[in-house]
Design a protein around this motif. Structure first.
Motif, PDB file in Angstrom:
ATOM      1  N   TYR A 161       0.818  -1.209   0.000  1.00  0.00           N
ATOM      2  CA  TYR A 161       0.000   0.000   0.000  1.00  0.00           C
ATOM      3  C   TYR A 161       0.856   1.266   0.000  1.00  0.00           C
ATOM      4  O   TYR A 161       0.310   2.366  -0.081  1.00  0.00           O
ATOM      5  CB  TYR A 161      -0.896   0.025   1.241  1.00  0.00           C
ATOM      6  CG  TYR A 161      -2.083  -0.910   1.215  1.00  0.00           C
ATOM      7  CD1 TYR A 161      -2.719  -1.257   0.026  1.00  0.00           C
ATOM      8  CD2 TYR A 161      -2.589  -1.432   2.399  1.00  0.00           C
ATOM      9  CE1 TYR A 161      -3.826  -2.094   0.026  1.00  0.00           C
ATOM     10  CE2 TYR A 161      -3.696  -2.267   2.409  1.00  0.00           C
ATOM     11  CZ  TYR A 161      -4.305  -2.597   1.218  1.00  0.00           C
ATOM     12  OH  TYR A 161      -5.409  -3.419   1.224  1.00  0.00           O
ATOM     13  N   GLU A 209      -4.274  -0.479   8.724  1.00  0.00           N
ATOM     14  CA  GLU A 209      -4.981  -0.924   7.519  1.00  0.00           C
ATOM     15  C   GLU A 209      -6.169  -1.794   7.929  1.00  0.00           C
ATOM     16  O   GLU A 209      -6.014  -2.971   8.208  1.00  0.00           O
ATOM     17  CB  GLU A 209      -4.041  -1.689   6.584  1.00  0.00           C
ATOM     18  CG  GLU A 209      -2.719  -0.985   6.300  1.00  0.00           C
ATOM     19  CD  GLU A 209      -2.855   0.369   5.600  1.00  0.00           C
ATOM     20  OE1 GLU A 209      -3.974   0.735   5.195  1.00  0.00           O
ATOM     21  OE2 GLU A 209      -1.825   1.063   5.474  1.00  0.00           O
ATOM     22  N   SER A 254      -9.173  -1.717   6.081  1.00  0.00           N
ATOM     23  CA  SER A 254     -10.126  -1.629   4.975  1.00  0.00           C
ATOM     24  C   SER A 254     -10.574  -3.001   4.497  1.00  0.00           C
ATOM     25  O   SER A 254      -9.773  -3.924   4.354  1.00  0.00           O
ATOM     26  CB  SER A 254      -9.479  -0.874   3.815  1.00  0.00           C
ATOM     27  OG  SER A 254     -10.395  -0.743   2.751  1.00  0.00           O
ATOM     28  N   GLN A 255     -11.869  -3.098   4.213  1.00  0.00           N
ATOM     29  CA  GLN A 255     -12.390  -4.303   3.576  1.00  0.00           C
ATOM     30  C   GLN A 255     -12.444  -4.085   2.070  1.00  0.00           C
ATOM     31  O   GLN A 255     -13.136  -3.175   1.594  1.00  0.00           O
ATOM     32  CB  GLN A 255     -13.786  -4.623   4.084  1.00  0.00           C
ATOM     33  CG  GLN A 255     -14.285  -5.969   3.543  1.00  0.00           C
ATOM     34  CD  GLN A 255     -15.767  -5.986   3.249  1.00  0.00           C
ATOM     35  OE1 GLN A 255     -16.552  -5.994   4.174  1.00  0.00           O
ATOM     36  NE2 GLN A 255     -16.128  -5.987   1.963  1.00  0.00           N
ATOM     37  N   PRO A 256     -11.739  -4.900   1.290  1.00  0.00           N
ATOM     38  CA  PRO A 256     -11.816  -4.746  -0.171  1.00  0.00           C
ATOM     39  C   PRO A 256     -13.193  -5.143  -0.702  1.00  0.00           C
ATOM     40  O   PRO A 256     -13.918  -5.921  -0.095  1.00  0.00           O
ATOM     41  CB  PRO A 256     -10.758  -5.738  -0.682  1.00  0.00           C
ATOM     42  CG  PRO A 256      -9.940  -6.131   0.500  1.00  0.00           C
ATOM     43  CD  PRO A 256     -10.823  -5.972   1.694  1.00  0.00           C
ATOM     44  N   VAL A 311      -9.859  -1.233  -3.008  1.00  0.00           N
ATOM     45  CA  VAL A 311      -9.508  -1.161  -1.597  1.00  0.00           C
ATOM     46  C   VAL A 311      -9.030   0.253  -1.262  1.00  0.00           C
ATOM     47  O   VAL A 311      -8.557   0.976  -2.147  1.00  0.00           O
ATOM     48  CB  VAL A 311      -8.453  -2.245  -1.247  1.00  0.00           C
ATOM     49  CG1 VAL A 311      -7.102  -1.936  -1.856  1.00  0.00           C
ATOM     50  CG2 VAL A 311      -8.349  -2.465   0.257  1.00  0.00           C
ATOM     51  N   GLY A 337     -13.013   1.345   4.161  1.00  0.00           N
ATOM     52  CA  GLY A 337     -13.477   0.816   2.886  1.00  0.00           C
ATOM     53  C   GLY A 337     -14.372   1.754   2.112  1.00  0.00           C
ATOM     54  O   GLY A 337     -14.710   2.850   2.562  1.00  0.00           O
ATOM     55  N   SER A 371      -6.366  -7.110   4.280  1.00  0.00           N
ATOM     56  CA  SER A 371      -5.428  -5.999   4.456  1.00  0.00           C
ATOM     57  C   SER A 371      -4.604  -6.229   5.717  1.00  0.00           C
ATOM     58  O   SER A 371      -5.134  -6.674   6.740  1.00  0.00           O
ATOM     59  CB  SER A 371      -6.184  -4.674   4.626  1.00  0.00           C
ATOM     60  OG  SER A 371      -6.679  -4.224   3.396  1.00  0.00           O
ATOM     61  N   LEU A 422      -1.702  -5.701   0.938  1.00  0.00           N
ATOM     62  CA  LEU A 422      -2.862  -6.568   0.726  1.00  0.00           C
ATOM     63  C   LEU A 422      -2.366  -7.951   0.331  1.00  0.00           C
ATOM     64  O   LEU A 422      -1.567  -8.084  -0.604  1.00  0.00           O
ATOM     65  CB  LEU A 422      -3.728  -5.971  -0.392  1.00  0.00           C
ATOM     66  CG  LEU A 422      -5.008  -6.694  -0.767  1.00  0.00           C
ATOM     67  CD1 LEU A 422      -5.952  -6.804   0.418  1.00  0.00           C
ATOM     68  CD2 LEU A 422      -5.698  -5.942  -1.913  1.00  0.00           C
TER      69      LEU A 422
END
Lengths: 121, 552
Positions: B68, B74, B76-78, B87, B127, B520, B545
């Motif tokens: 990233y 980190e 975040s949900q892709p 993402v 996200g 992530s 990721l």
């Protein structure tokens, strides 16, 4: 390494400039810089309060932190008051936010006094 | 008509079609896609995929890894659509080829350097939402941005709130009945918080529902004087949506300051769940988990929607493992309490009265309210913090990363200053650590709170949880291990050491006949900041990721 050298040169420069123009006006600051480990207890207590409202949510409770996500202030060199003032005022590395518009110089000195205690106040 | 237009669009322009994404698709559970925060509108974080199962998971190997170029937390949900994975980080939005891990585009996010001053618990973005060819996300300095899913170009940008007043955004937007819904953070900085509705076409503001009513508004009599103006009630985790009931269920955060002595009353709608009409933001009903709460029992975390059997009747329910240590089952058609039982050690309340829905507080709460120092369970970080659990409806089990520690609590005066921490709690010694594990991944029966199994962890897990039809539960460690457990027994089946701590939310999808799992990685959230757990000094930050699939 180069960047690091440049940083130290600029810190030394800042210190010299600060010392040459502010000896008379900022006695407290200069004293703190010359006698770095002699934290003023009253000032440190004020600093602890400021730390609790502005710093704890990154630098940790009583400054205890793994030191990876935010700088471990217990490791801050006690002979580098100028670097502390510069980092707090202007921010650092696009991670530490600048505080110059909120914290007054005497408040940053109070924080410095608290930092000198290593969080053990 | 919309379907017809969409079909025409597909024929007319295949490039557009590749990135279109309709309201109807959002309600489906096509295993080739991950279109919703929480994997589906009910935030069950469950996939029926079975290729990776209790027998095959030992052959799970990395498929790819993408840096990233960011060293913040980190979480975040892709999302996944038509072979592209979308993402976010705090500093960028990224489109990735889901099969190869190659970066397709990356659009940087810039915010004023002062912003982290008013972020309580880590520099985070959790996200985006995907709708009709747009990627929609919030930024840390409280702006809402829509990007072209094909190119990453910014299509519109809307101001949500003033960062200098303490407002920030970390949550993923929701799309419900064609409206973008967003939450806000700031309850630790004396803000008065809200949920917003936006037009996906151009980012026009449609409505705002404050979560803390003023004295002249309904519920305003639960706040004395002008305390509501600084009353918090943040909304920093995405709500769930029931398309049949046209209702969004959004959790509401803690009141501000923590110190409750100056704000006598229930302090609606803090520590509650709101049932909202997404078209207007109107509140259909509310349920308050923790009235007048002093302990930061923020109730924003995921509201899981499912239909379960209650006394022989299939019932549309909402399941919430609340930070206050009780797991609640509500009838989501009307907000009526069905069950509430502890899922971790609780001492601030003895039970929840099923008739009134109110907690029965103990003398621990009485003493804390009187200003005494008390040992409180759960701690201010809760029985579970924000990290979302997963619900396997077939097994009737909810899998949660729970916290096994209490805290030392003492209220102290709080003074409001704009843009500064406004908490009113002595933080000099906040934790009561146990001997041994500080956390457990638990398989919990939502109706009883009892665990079928639990997997301990010395340093508590703070990642999201994913469960699958293959009988596998995925989770991550703050020390970097991505783990798979047997859904029925809790036996650890597989583990892979990633390069930083895991606070992300694992997902799974199917592509060209293969099942992928992605998460992530990157430490920097609330536990690493506040726990003082120096064992984490050996876990370097560094966001990336990871994707995995079975070795052929």
């Amino acid at each position: 390494m180069k960047a690091r050298s440049g940083f130290w040169i600029s810190v030394v420069g800042l210190t010299l400039v600060a010392a040459s123009i502010a000896v008379a006006a900022e006695t407290t600051t200069t004293t703190a810089a010359l006698e770095p480990t002699a934290s003023d207890p009253a000032l440190a207590i004020k600093g602890r309060t400021l730390y609790a409202t502005n710093c704890v949510h990154c630098h940790g409770v009583n400054m205890v932190t793994p030191g990876t996500v935010a700088f471990d202030l217990r490791e801050f060199p006690h002979d580098d008051h100028a670097r502390f003032v510069h980092s707090v005022t202007n921010g650092k590395n696009n991670r530490m936010p600048p505080w110059g518009d909120i914290l007054k110089p005497d408040e940053i000195d109070a924080l410095w006094a608290y930092v000198l205690t290593g969080g053990k106040l | 008509m919309r379907r017809l237009l969409t079909a025409a669009g597909l024929v007319a322009c295949s490039m557009t079609a590749a990135h279109a994404q309709t309201a109807q698709e959002l309600t489906k559970t096509d295993t080739h896609y991950v279109l919703n925060y929480g994997m589906d509108y009910g935030q069950q974080r469950y996939s029926p995929l079975t290729q990776i199962n209790a027998d095959t998971v030992k052959r799970l190997v990395p498929a790819w890894n993408l840096s990233y170029d960011d060293s913040r937390s980190e979480e975040s949900q892709p999302l996944v659509y038509n072979g592209v994975l979308y993402v976010t980080t705090n500093s960028a939005t990224i489109a990735v080829d889901a099969k190869t891990g190659k970066q397709i585009w990356k659009t940087k996010v810039e915010y004023p350097p002062e912003t982290p001053r008013v972020v309580c618990c880590g520099i985070i973005n959790r996200g985006a939402a995907l709708y009709e060819g747009k990627i929609i996300r919030g930024t840390l300095d409280a702006k809402l941005v829509a990007l072209d899913a094909k190119t990453g170009k910014v299509l519109w940008k809307s101001d949500v709130a003033d960062m200098k007043a303490g407002y920030t955004m970390t949550g993923a937007p929701q799309i419900a009945d064609g409206v973008i819904m967003t939450g806000i953070s700031g309850a630790e900085f004396g803000t008065r918080d809200f949920i917003d509705g936006w037009d996906p076409a151009d980012g026009k503001h449609l409505w705002r529902t404050y979560t803390v009513p003023l004295p002249n508004e309904k519920g305003g009599d639960t706040w004395p004087g002008d305390t509501a103006k600084y009353g918090g009630g943040s909304t920093w985790i995405t709500g769930s949506f029931d398309p049949e009931l046209h209702t969004v269920y959004w959790g509401i955060g803690n009141p501000g300051p923590f110190n409750a002595s100056g704000r006598k009353g229930d302090n609606l709608y803090t520590c509650s769940v709101l049932a909202l009409d997404p078209k207007t933001g109107a509140i259909k009903w509310h349920y308050q988990f923790s009235p007048n709460n002093p302990f930061d029992y923020d109730s924003v975390a995921e509201m899981i929607l499912s239909t379960i059997d209650v006394k022989g009747t299939p019932t549309k329910v909402l399941i919430d493992a609340n930070r206050n240590g009780f797991i609640y089952v509500l009838d989501r058609t009307n907000g009526k309490l069905i069950a509430a039982n502890p899922y971790v050690k609780v001492n601030w309340a003895s039970s929840v009265d099923l008739a009134t829905g109110r907690p029965v507080e103990t003398d621990v709460s009485t003493k804390a309210r009187a200003g005494e120092m008390v040992d409180i369970y759960p701690s201010i970080l809760g029985g579970k913090n924000w990290e979302p659990g997963s619900f396997d409806a077939k097994r009737g089990l909810a899998f949660y990363n729970t916290l096994n520690f209490g805290g030392h609590y003492k209220a102290v005066p709080a003074e409001y200053k704009q843009g500064e921490w406004y908490v009113g709690m002595d933080l000099s010694n906040p934790w009561a650590w146990p001997e041994g594990p500080r956390g457990y991944l638990k398989a919990v029966d939502p109706m009883t709170g009892k665990a079928k199994w639990e997997a301990p962890s010395d340093i508590p897990r703070f990642s999201g949880v994913l469960s699958t039809g293959g009988g596998v539960v995925f989770s991550g460690q703050l020390t970097g291990e991505f783990e798979a457990f047997n859904s029925d027994t809790g036996e650890k089946l597989w583990s892979f050491k990633t390069g930083s701590g895991i606070e992300g939310q694992p997902i799974t999808w199917e592509q060209d006949g293969e099942q992928y799992v992605a998460v992530s990685v990157g430490i920097g959230g609330v536990y690493s900041l506040f726990s003082g757990d120096e064992r984490l000094a050996a876990v370097p930050p560094g966001g990336s990721l990871w994707a995995f699939k079975l070795l052929k």
